[in-house]
Design a protein around this motif. Sequence first.
Motif, PDB file in Angstrom:
ATOM      1  N   ILE A 106      54.081 -89.339 -47.139  1.00 46.80           N
ATOM      2  CA  ILE A 106      54.398 -89.444 -45.720  1.00 46.80           C
ATOM      3  C   ILE A 106      55.832 -89.901 -45.502  1.00 46.80           C
ATOM      4  CG2 ILE A 106      53.861 -91.875 -45.268  1.00 46.80           C
ATOM      5  CD1 ILE A 106      52.127 -91.051 -43.025  1.00 46.80           C
ATOM      6  N   MET A 107      56.408 -90.555 -46.508  1.00 52.84           N
ATOM      7  CA  MET A 107      57.679 -91.263 -46.317  1.00 52.84           C
ATOM      8  C   MET A 107      58.835 -90.294 -46.122  1.00 52.84           C
ATOM      9  SD  MET A 107      58.723 -94.413 -46.243  1.00 52.84           S
ATOM     10  CE  MET A 107      60.329 -95.197 -46.193  1.00 52.84           C
ATOM     11  N   PRO A 108      59.650 -90.525 -45.092  1.00 56.16           N
ATOM     12  CA  PRO A 108      60.844 -89.702 -44.932  1.00 56.16           C
ATOM     13  C   PRO A 108      61.856 -90.032 -46.040  1.00 56.16           C
ATOM     14  CG  PRO A 108      60.346 -90.980 -42.944  1.00 56.16           C
ATOM     15  CD  PRO A 108      59.512 -91.529 -44.038  1.00 56.16           C
ATOM     16  N   ASN A 133      62.660 -94.464 -50.182  1.00 62.72           N
ATOM     17  CA  ASN A 133      61.663 -93.388 -50.111  1.00 62.72           C
ATOM     18  C   ASN A 133      60.552 -93.567 -51.133  1.00 62.72           C
ATOM     19  OD1 ASN A 133      63.488 -92.899 -52.193  1.00 62.72           O
ATOM     20  ND2 ASN A 133      63.089 -90.699 -52.169  1.00 62.72           N
ATOM     21  N   PRO A 184      56.904 -97.057 -49.749  1.00 64.24           N
ATOM     22  CA  PRO A 184      55.504 -96.623 -49.667  1.00 64.24           C
ATOM     23  C   PRO A 184      54.647 -97.135 -50.824  1.00 64.24           C
ATOM     24  CG  PRO A 184      56.940 -94.786 -50.222  1.00 64.24           C
ATOM     25  CD  PRO A 184      57.826 -95.915 -49.815  1.00 64.24           C
ATOM     26  N   GLU A 192      46.351 -88.343 -45.665  1.00 63.64           N
ATOM     27  CA  GLU A 192      47.647 -87.744 -45.986  1.00 63.64           C
ATOM     28  C   GLU A 192      47.774 -87.546 -47.497  1.00 63.64           C
ATOM     29  OE1 GLU A 192      50.057 -86.371 -44.523  1.00 63.64           O
ATOM     30  OE2 GLU A 192      51.790 -86.559 -45.843  1.00 63.64           O
ATOM     31  N   TYR A 237      53.616 -79.023 -43.635  1.00 62.35           N
ATOM     32  CA  TYR A 237      54.584 -79.961 -43.062  1.00 62.35           C
ATOM     33  C   TYR A 237      54.085 -80.523 -41.727  1.00 62.35           C
ATOM     34  CZ  TYR A 237      57.678 -77.683 -46.466  1.00 62.35           C
ATOM     35  OH  TYR A 237      58.220 -77.188 -47.607  1.00 62.35           O
ATOM     36  N   THR A 293      51.947 -83.474 -42.390  1.00 59.97           N
ATOM     37  CA  THR A 293      52.741 -84.657 -42.733  1.00 59.97           C
ATOM     38  C   THR A 293      53.408 -85.244 -41.495  1.00 59.97           C
ATOM     39  OG1 THR A 293      53.089 -83.827 -44.953  1.00 59.97           O
ATOM     40  CG2 THR A 293      54.645 -85.477 -44.163  1.00 59.97           C
ATOM     41  N   TRP A 294      53.916 -84.360 -40.621  1.00 61.35           N
ATOM     42  CA  TRP A 294      54.544 -84.872 -39.395  1.00 61.35           C
ATOM     43  C   TRP A 294      53.546 -85.589 -38.505  1.00 61.35           C
ATOM     44  CZ3 TRP A 294      59.055 -86.397 -38.263  1.00 61.35           C
ATOM     45  CH2 TRP A 294      60.187 -85.817 -38.871  1.00 61.35           C
ATOM     46  N   ARG A 298      52.899 -88.914 -39.979  1.00 61.06           N
ATOM     47  CA  ARG A 298      54.008 -89.851 -39.820  1.00 61.06           C
ATOM     48  C   ARG A 298      53.901 -90.621 -38.513  1.00 61.06           C
ATOM     49  NH1 ARG A 298      59.023 -86.184 -42.242  1.00 61.06           N
ATOM     50  NH2 ARG A 298      58.559 -86.636 -44.420  1.00 61.06           N
ATOM     51  N   PRO A 354      59.673 -86.316 -49.280  1.00 62.43           N
ATOM     52  CA  PRO A 354      60.243 -87.643 -49.512  1.00 62.43           C
ATOM     53  C   PRO A 354      61.449 -87.678 -50.461  1.00 62.43           C
ATOM     54  CG  PRO A 354      58.208 -87.390 -50.740  1.00 62.43           C
ATOM     55  CD  PRO A 354      58.381 -86.147 -49.948  1.00 62.43           C
TER      56      PRO A 354
END
Lengths: 558, 381
Positions: A311-313, A327, A331, A389, A404, A407-408, A411, B342
């Motif tokens: 999930i981490m940007p 990143n 998490p 997730e 995607y 995931t968005w 988030r 990520p």
Amino acid sequence: MSIDKALSGTGSWLDDRLHGAKGLRTFFRKIFPDHWTFLLGEIALYSFIILLLTGTFLALFFKPSMTEVVYHGSYIKLDGVHMSEAYASTLNISFDVRGGLLMRQIHHWAADLFVAAILAHMLRIFFTGAYRKPREINWLIGLVLFTLSLLEGLFGYSLPDDLLSGAGLRITQGVLQSIPIVGTYLSFFLFGGQYPGTDIIPRLYILHVLLIPGLFMALIGAHLFIMFHQKHTQMPGKGRTNQNVVGAPMYPYFMAKTGAFFFFTFAVLALAATFAQINPVWLYGPYNPLAISAGSQPDFYMGFLEGALRIMPPWQWVVFGHTFAFNVFIPALLPLGGIMTAAALWPFLEQWITGDKNEHHVNDRPRNAPTRTALGMAAVSFYGVLWAEGANDVLAQHFNVPLYTITWIARFAVFLVPIFTYIITKRICLGLQRKDLHLIQHGVETGIVRQLPSGGFIEETRPLDEEELAALGRPVALALPSGEGGAEAEVPAPDMRGGLGRVKARLNKIVNESVPIDEHGANGHGANGHGANGHGANGHSATAEDHAAVSSGSDDEG
Amino acid sequence: MSDSTHGQGPGEPEEGSLPGAQGETGEESQGRHRVIGTPSPAESRLLLAETAGGSAPGLPAAKPRTLPADPQDMAGAKRAEKIVAACFILAMLAGFGFIASYVIFQVHSVTNVLHSNLALGTCMGLAFLLLGVGATIWVRRLMPYVELTEMRHPMRSEPENREAFADTFKEGADTSQFVKRPILRRTLIAATVPVAVAPIVLLRDLGPLPRESLDHTVWRKGMRLLNYGANTPIRPGDFSSPGGMITVVPDGFQNDFNALAKAACIIIKFAPGQVVYTDHDYPVPNLTVKNWTVDNIVCYSKICTHVGCPAALYEETTHHILCPCHQSTFDATRGAKVIFGPATRPLPQLPMTVDAEGYLVARSDFTEPVGPSFWERGNSS
């Protein structure tokens, strides 16, 4: 007396040497209260015993070695393939040892059940407030046990050195390496150099079969001893108070029932291992750092960490030539660390907020502590979003949603869902309290409909009997030293002054939000039943009298 | 801690009451459900008789209590007894079945293992299940249900005990001279410090220090790229058309996992004009270094820059390289820049050329560390 008979023979011989009669008698008549949720911890304990038994069997055949061998065993599809001895011996256990596959599968299922039971047990303890004084120490031991169980599971399923678990190890190494300052050192020391090396399997093995089980035994021993010494909590009910414990004695009832429960646990695991395949390592193939398959999922208990990584940007800083890989290490460390720290601090925080330093042996029904229940459910939903997730690729495939997008959604959901869950849970709890209040005030609907002389119809109700009334429990509410609304009182109590005091008063109000119960029915209908309709009204409607009534009610009911 | 235990079988006559005892406490604790029977007073065994009545101040003195010996419904009990015995016999048979299965069913092939597992597991599961069912019926149908009440005492010790303990503790501390002789105390503490640190020091040889090892791979100038699996060198002409992704490894290290865990690469052949190039001889964000490619063949590290999984999926139509572990996605036509997930950095590009025989070779090692980020990495390039 028949005591003489019971102690004759062996018993007498032992007692001559051990002086055990008195202690054992106390043990025999130890009272165990009954409630289905009290079995959750037992499932964890029995899974642990089954893990020890099956694990010992597996250890007789398993070779924790990364020495490369060429496989020539019974699984023909991998004949001639280069692999580590660990993987080859796992194949050997599965295909060339009678009962080996069964033991492997029981072991794996038991590990999953172990963690699941610990989780469920932990939630039960939290939602019923069984962690409260004097049980804070056991709560903390439990948190350590839970964390250890995750590590033990991760190490265990890495041992076969197959492709799937190897990917898990690779991720573990990448996470370790990302930790600021010490990361590379930790990684090099654990792996004996660069990844993958040839040391990791033997090292994980000794941690998995000796060090962590040893810690488990010590901590489980302490956990059980403290539970035994403090006596079990009980659910609210007639005649159950903070000064007693009501239930069946250890001998013969509890022993027989818990023995049966052990058999059931073992039976379920044996049947699962018979009919439900788990971790078929021969299908994955031996580990190879160049290969991977899509849809690789870890065991369920690692899912939330996997989800956190996904999930981490992509955030990373480079400061003065050093890399902060947010990143990865955020998490990996924050969700588990955050939940565990919050859980460890909560009993003490709650004591501070409520000013409640009393012992509690009668559990709360979750609805009767709306804020606690809502916080717990928020944590559960946070965990749940991360967990889902963790399988985002599987979800994407099954529901035909772009990867995607999932995931968005996650988030945002990871922050929003817990907030909504908190609000909704609290409303549900208050609603259920109102339903209880309705039962108290208006009784139970009997289904008998009567016609009034005026022509109208009413349904007859009967009042709750004493047992039903007692089983409802009481909302948790404890006034602070200065009484309700400490900050608003004309002369605040000493520890309610200043900024911290105001924070405390505010939190106290939130925690105490409940539908007040006035059993005597005096203005019950107007003031409580309809006046306190959720929203802010509850906090204010909880007057000092209500608190007095509530706390005396919950302390010496019966 | 001696506890006053009292309770009674439901409906038991209160004949056992001590003078002055109130029946209230006992009645409160009567079982509500699953009430099977009451004891016959004549047959009850006096198991719980000895109680410290009145040990909890303010509560009525506890009555002597007995556990009932017989269930009320004797006929039903007889039936239940038969059922339980049948369960146990079947459990025994299942147990023998397990042993028999062990002897009968051999392993050494997938089908055999399947049969053996089914036979062993079914017998084992049934044996435990029947034991559990039998024991449960025994408890619920044959053991008369009682609910007893045990008194609790506050966990906090009585003041006199706490004081006595404090005195004893202080006495011992005084006698030991621990308080009076600070020199002994301090030297003892000083002595324990290195002893406590020593085990940590012992762990030092668990592995070498990282030093620069993460900065380099085994790739060297002129080292051939081998097609992984077939382990054959590659000519640019071997690619008939643009298309899929091939995993390549450095010649001489095709079976060395320690080397490959960092050095594994992927090459992709593009059609002219597909790749967005830079003419510089160093990596530029969002661009592929043209001088490091050969005939539109591009080589990137296969090790994901997130946590090191092999970035093994390639989507030809979009030119996306995807790491299946956490879905970091890289654009192969633009220097493998991150477009989702990520990962924070592009997959490093391997400088490539052809040797005298026309095979693809490395120009040099990677110009930056491959794989996951680490503290000492910095901006190194």
